[in-house]
Design an enzyme around this catalytic site. Structure first.
Site, PDB file in Angstrom:
ATOM      1  N   ARG A  23       0.833  -1.212   0.000  1.00 16.51           N
ATOM      2  CA  ARG A  23       0.000   0.000   0.000  1.00 16.51           C
ATOM      3  C   ARG A  23       0.864   1.257   0.000  1.00 16.51           C
ATOM      4  NH1 ARG A  23      -3.293  -0.624   5.131  1.00 16.51           N
ATOM      5  NH2 ARG A  23      -1.221  -1.300   5.708  1.00 16.51           N
ATOM      6  N   ASN A  41      -6.120  -2.814   2.635  1.00 14.56           N
ATOM      7  CA  ASN A  41      -6.086  -4.270   2.750  1.00 14.56           C
ATOM      8  C   ASN A  41      -7.494  -4.775   3.033  1.00 14.56           C
ATOM      9  OD1 ASN A  41      -3.327  -4.371   2.429  1.00 14.56           O
ATOM     10  ND2 ASN A  41      -2.887  -4.492   4.600  1.00 14.56           N
TER      11      ASN A  41
END
Length: 98
Positions: A23, A41
């Protein structure tokens, strides 16, 4: 074309068997390319998100997500869906959601 260029929005689901800092690297790459949106996530171990911006920038981000990813990632699958032309961006930057 400037500000009148069509903008594109696309949803992403990304499956990566290692998932290390993915990320963070995605946020960094999105800011370099100049797209907005978010990633987070999921409970299924995938990363989901949305990317918006001029078509050529969204395409660059899609290519990065499909072929590059974070330095230690191994890309298993990248799905793009809900591709559409939008009149204005829904986000002002690219962020990581929790």
């Amino acid at each position: 074309m400037g500000m009148c260029a069509p903008r594109q929005s696309i949803d992403i689901i990304y499956q990566d068997s290692k998932g290390v800092c993915f990320r963070m690297y995605t946020e960094d790459e999105a800011r370099k390319i100049g797209v907005v949106g978010w990633v987070k996530n999921t409970s299924k171990g995938t990363v989901t998100g949305q990317v918006q911006g001029p078509e050529e920038k969204v395409n660059s981000m899609m290519s990065w997500l499909s072929k590059v990813g974070s330095p230690s990632s191994r890309i298993d699958r990248t799905n793009f869906s809900n591709e559409k032309i939008i009149s204005q961006l829904d986000y002002s930057n690219f962020s990581i959601r929790y």
